[in-house]
Design a protein around this motif. Structure first.
Motif, PDB file in Angstrom:
ATOM      1  N   ARG A 117      39.364  40.593  -9.550  1.00 22.89           N
ATOM      2  CA  ARG A 117      39.714  41.757  -8.738  1.00 22.89           C
ATOM      3  C   ARG A 117      40.826  41.402  -7.746  1.00 22.89           C
ATOM      4  O   ARG A 117      40.871  40.302  -7.194  1.00 22.89           O
ATOM      5  CB  ARG A 117      38.501  42.268  -7.952  1.00 22.89           C
ATOM      6  N   ASN A 269      34.634  39.965  -8.622  1.00 24.50           N
ATOM      7  CA  ASN A 269      33.909  41.162  -8.162  1.00 24.50           C
ATOM      8  C   ASN A 269      32.546  40.824  -7.567  1.00 24.50           C
ATOM      9  O   ASN A 269      31.928  41.651  -6.908  1.00 24.50           O
ATOM     10  CB  ASN A 269      33.770  42.189  -9.280  1.00 24.50           C
ATOM     11  N   ASP A 272      30.976  39.309  -1.905  1.00 23.71           N
ATOM     12  CA  ASP A 272      30.341  40.353  -1.113  1.00 23.71           C
ATOM     13  C   ASP A 272      31.313  41.463  -0.695  1.00 23.71           C
ATOM     14  O   ASP A 272      32.402  41.188  -0.192  1.00 23.71           O
ATOM     15  CB  ASP A 272      29.703  39.728   0.123  1.00 23.71           C
ATOM     16  N   GLU A 273      30.891  42.688  -0.891  1.00 21.79           N
ATOM     17  CA  GLU A 273      31.719  43.861  -0.601  1.00 21.79           C
ATOM     18  C   GLU A 273      32.150  43.932   0.853  1.00 21.79           C
ATOM     19  O   GLU A 273      33.329  44.123   1.169  1.00 21.79           O
ATOM     20  CB  GLU A 273      30.944  45.130  -0.986  1.00 21.79           C
ATOM     21  N   LYS A 274      31.191  43.794   1.761  1.00 23.80           N
ATOM     22  CA  LYS A 274      31.519  43.888   3.189  1.00 23.80           C
ATOM     23  C   LYS A 274      32.429  42.746   3.617  1.00 23.80           C
ATOM     24  O   LYS A 274      33.330  42.922   4.448  1.00 23.80           O
ATOM     25  CB  LYS A 274      30.256  43.889   4.054  1.00 23.80           C
ATOM     26  N   TYR A 277      35.860  43.600   2.546  1.00 22.59           N
ATOM     27  CA  TYR A 277      36.311  44.695   3.411  1.00 22.59           C
ATOM     28  C   TYR A 277      36.807  44.122   4.740  1.00 22.59           C
ATOM     29  O   TYR A 277      37.891  44.472   5.226  1.00 22.59           O
ATOM     30  CB  TYR A 277      35.176  45.683   3.651  1.00 22.59           C
ATOM     31  N   HIS A 314      39.219  44.907  -5.646  1.00 22.29           N
ATOM     32  CA  HIS A 314      37.836  44.614  -5.275  1.00 22.29           C
ATOM     33  C   HIS A 314      37.304  45.826  -4.525  1.00 22.29           C
ATOM     34  O   HIS A 314      38.028  46.473  -3.764  1.00 22.29           O
ATOM     35  CB  HIS A 314      37.793  43.367  -4.388  1.00 22.29           C
ATOM     36  N   ILE A 315      36.044  46.158  -4.700  1.00 18.03           N
ATOM     37  CA  ILE A 315      35.466  47.348  -4.088  1.00 18.03           C
ATOM     38  C   ILE A 315      35.590  47.310  -2.559  1.00 18.03           C
ATOM     39  O   ILE A 315      35.803  48.353  -1.912  1.00 18.03           O
ATOM     40  CB  ILE A 315      33.982  47.525  -4.522  1.00 18.03           C
ATOM     41  N   GLY A 316      35.510  46.119  -1.967  1.00 19.79           N
ATOM     42  CA  GLY A 316      35.638  46.006  -0.515  1.00 19.79           C
ATOM     43  C   GLY A 316      37.038  46.355  -0.040  1.00 19.79           C
ATOM     44  O   GLY A 316      37.219  47.070   0.954  1.00 19.79           O
ATOM     45  N   LYS A 319      37.687  50.166  -0.472  1.00 19.34           N
ATOM     46  CA  LYS A 319      37.114  50.970   0.615  1.00 19.34           C
ATOM     47  C   LYS A 319      38.014  50.949   1.843  1.00 19.34           C
ATOM     48  O   LYS A 319      38.207  51.973   2.496  1.00 19.34           O
ATOM     49  CB  LYS A 319      35.720  50.450   0.984  1.00 19.34           C
ATOM     50  N   GLU A 336      33.515  49.293 -10.279  1.00 18.96           N
ATOM     51  CA  GLU A 336      32.323  49.386  -9.419  1.00 18.96           C
ATOM     52  C   GLU A 336      32.301  50.682  -8.605  1.00 18.96           C
ATOM     53  O   GLU A 336      31.238  51.137  -8.178  1.00 18.96           O
ATOM     54  CB  GLU A 336      32.276  48.203  -8.454  1.00 18.96           C
TER      55      GLU A 336
END
Length: 344
Positions: A117, A269, A272-274, A277, A314-316, A319, A336
């Motif tokens: 990602r 991926n 950790d998302e947070k 972020y 990456h999802i973080g 966002k 994701e």
């Protein structure tokens, strides 16, 4: 016997103390997160950029227990392996290598890394296709055909990216007389009349190109047309438009419409998302500090964040970009994100 029992009790007590200290150490470190950024050799730009960004993150996220360090490596291809082994959690990659790894082509044939990602573009490698004036016809990449042209040292990133660019304009090694020279040697050979041109991808200004112009080599940087850019990206979607401003180099009175390939920050991926972020937010909300890391870091901005990036975010990071009002192209929306939306 009595003395022996006392000794055993003392030893047992000491062992309990050691275990207690070890447990206490784990608890103390439980609130800390250690991350490593895989870069490249210490002599290039990757390493100081990675170390510098690591310092920014460590300083700004210290209260969250996040500590980041830079890690030298052999470069983009090895960095993929370091991520896979969790010997690094972040990495800087040449965009082309990131795309190859994600899609499982060329260097990664048959072993796609679909869990790779992107986080952000960091800085561009600007393509400088230089050519002697007496070989220039239309002033674009078409002029490379039939020339004595350096495609970069064998097995180098320069050679790999140059061959893909040539393929995008219907050229190959058979279309020219290829040489495999470094940047300084390319300019020297052009000065001596032994070479017509060469590929010199680098940050702007590139020292070898400055030398070419300043030493009076009768030459120029070739333009790349919009059609050529589209055809190159149809093979490997890794480049974006980059204009070299007039007077960037001595005797360069007109702007050059070329292209650039980004160096990008990536993770898997599973990170950790947070955490991602927070890393992304910290990167873009402390730009004055980030830009002090290295001269190449001046390109880091929200406006440039997704330029030339082709591997899903990456999802973080995704966002954060949504919150910051950045328009994210469909092809960069992480898989994701659909799962996340479905669970809401």
């Amino acid at each position: 016997m009595k003395n022996r029992k006392i000794k055993l009790l003392l030893i047992a007590g000491a062992m309990v103390g050691v275990v207690a200290l070890a447990v206490a150490g784990k608890v103390e470190n439980a609130d800390k997160t250690f991350l490593s950024v895989a870069t490249a050799s210490t002599g290039g730009t990757y390493y100081p950029m990675g170390v510098g960004l690591a310092n920014v993150w460590s300083n700004r996220l210290k209260q969250d227990g996040i500590q980041v360090s830079g890690q030298s490596s052999a470069g983009s291809i090895e960095n993929i392996d370091l991520l896979q082994k969790n010997e690094a959690q972040l990495a800087i990659l040449q965009s082309l290598i990131a795309v190859e790894a994600y899609e499982g082509v060329r260097n990664f044939e048959g072993r796609a890394y679909g869990h790779l990602r992107s986080i952000s573009m960091l800085w561009p490698n600007v393509e400088h296709f230089v050519m002697l004036e007496n070989k220039v016809k239309d002033g674009t990449l078409n002029d490379i055909a039939g020339t004595r042209f350096s495609v970069g040292p064998q097995a180098s990133g320069t050679e790999q990216s140059t061959l893909i660019i040539l393929q995008g304009v219907n050229l190959s090694k058979k279309s020219l007389t290829p040489e495999y020279l470094g940047y300084g040697d390319t300019v020297s050979a052009m000065r001596d009349g032994r070479l017509d041109g060469g590929a010199l991808p680098a940050g702007v200004p590139a020292a070898a190109v400055t030398d070419m112009y300043a030493s009076g080599v009768p030459s120029r940087i070739l333009d790349v047309t919009d059609e050529q850019l589209a055809n190159i990206n149809a093979i490997a979607n890794s480049w974006f438009r980059f204009d070299i401003k007039a007077d960037t180099y001595p005797r360069q009175s007109k702007a050059v419409a070329t292209i650039a390939q980004p160096n990008i920050l990536v993770a898997l991926n599973s990170l950790d998302e947070k955490l991602v972020y927070d890393l992304t937010k910290t990167l873009f909300e402390n730009l004055p500090e980030v830009h002090q890391v290295h001269s190449a870091a001046k390109y880091i901005s929200l406006e440039n964040a997704l330029k030339g990036v082709s591997v899903p975010l990456h999802i973080g990071a995704y966002k954060y970009y949504l919150e910051a009002g950045v328009t994210v192209p469909d092809y960069l929306i992480p898989p994701e994100a659909a799962t996340l939306a479905a669970n809401r």
